[in-house]
Motif scaffolding. Structure first.
Motif, PDB file in Angstrom:
ATOM      1  N   THR A  36      -5.542   6.307   5.297  1.00  0.00           N
ATOM      2  CA  THR A  36      -4.545   5.563   6.046  1.00  0.00           C
ATOM      3  C   THR A  36      -3.394   6.520   6.284  1.00  0.00           C
ATOM      4  OG1 THR A  36      -5.194   3.470   5.039  1.00  0.00           O
ATOM      5  CG2 THR A  36      -3.021   3.555   6.066  1.00  0.00           C
ATOM      6  N   ALA A  37      -3.088   6.751   7.554  1.00  0.00           N
ATOM      7  CA  ALA A  37      -2.017   7.671   7.925  1.00  0.00           C
ATOM      8  C   ALA A  37      -0.880   6.883   8.552  1.00  0.00           C
ATOM      9  CB  ALA A  37      -2.540   8.703   8.915  1.00  0.00           C
ATOM     10  N   GLU A  38       0.309   7.390   8.452  1.00  0.00           N
ATOM     11  CA  GLU A  38       1.457   6.741   9.075  1.00  0.00           C
ATOM     12  C   GLU A  38       1.774   7.452  10.382  1.00  0.00           C
ATOM     13  OE1 GLU A  38       6.042   6.173   7.975  1.00  0.00           O
ATOM     14  OE2 GLU A  38       4.656   5.296   6.535  1.00  0.00           O
ATOM     15  N   VAL A  39       1.821   6.678  11.464  1.00  0.00           N
ATOM     16  CA  VAL A  39       2.147   7.211  12.782  1.00  0.00           C
ATOM     17  C   VAL A  39       3.308   6.404  13.328  1.00  0.00           C
ATOM     18  CG1 VAL A  39       1.299   7.650  15.113  1.00  0.00           C
ATOM     19  CG2 VAL A  39      -0.260   7.863  13.170  1.00  0.00           C
ATOM     20  N   LYS A  40       4.422   7.072  13.574  1.00  0.00           N
ATOM     21  CA  LYS A  40       5.635   6.424  14.072  1.00  0.00           C
ATOM     22  C   LYS A  40       6.025   5.224  13.204  1.00  0.00           C
ATOM     23  CE  LYS A  40       5.029   8.011  18.770  1.00  0.00           C
ATOM     24  NZ  LYS A  40       4.944   7.687  20.175  1.00  0.00           N
ATOM     25  N   GLY A  41       5.906   5.417  11.906  1.00  0.00           N
ATOM     26  CA  GLY A  41       6.337   4.394  10.958  1.00  0.00           C
ATOM     27  C   GLY A  41       5.350   3.270  10.709  1.00  0.00           C
ATOM     28  N   LEU A  42       4.180   3.323  11.329  1.00  0.00           N
ATOM     29  CA  LEU A  42       3.186   2.270  11.145  1.00  0.00           C
ATOM     30  C   LEU A  42       1.886   2.858  10.602  1.00  0.00           C
ATOM     31  CD1 LEU A  42       3.735   0.285  14.459  1.00  0.00           C
ATOM     32  CD2 LEU A  42       4.396  -0.431  12.160  1.00  0.00           C
TER      33      LEU A  42
END
Length: 110
Positions: free
Chosen positions: A56-62
């Motif tokens: 699970t990666a965070e992209v633009k805070g999501l």
């Protein structure tokens, strides 16, 4: 007129859900197969130790479902960066990343 308010919890459930995670694993396996095919095959150890894991990666805070492709051999770094014995490394992972970028016509993968 009402103001749009994004549903962060709903987006998170969608972007990290089972179907998206499975889709990302399928894409990861595709690219891992490409890496295995183009990897150095002196002993076969490099290619046979390439793994794909769901993350699970965070992209633009999501949070978003993703994959991590890893070469699990002690000399993987030397194949990418070289060392005293390898002056012109084959860079299999770098070449794979270049191919992934080229497959993205809008160059959205960074």
């Amino acid at each position: 007129m009402g103001k749009y308010v994004p549903n962060r919890a709903g987006f998170t459930r969608l972007a990290t859900g089972r179907k998206v995670r499975q889709h990302m694993l399928e894409i990861g396996e595709y690219w891992a197969t490409e890496l295995r095919a183009s990897a150095p095959h002196d002993t076969g150890a490099y290619a046979s130790n390439i793994t794909v894991h769901a993350i699970t990666a965070e992209v633009k805070g999501l949070p978003r479902a993703g994959v991590q492709i890893t070469a699990r051999v002690s000399y993987a770094s030397a194949l990418e960066h070289g060392n005293t014995h390898i002056k012109n490394p084959p860079r299999p992972m770098t070449k794979l990343l270049d191919r992934i970028r080229a497959a993205d016509p809008k160059h959205q993968v960074r």
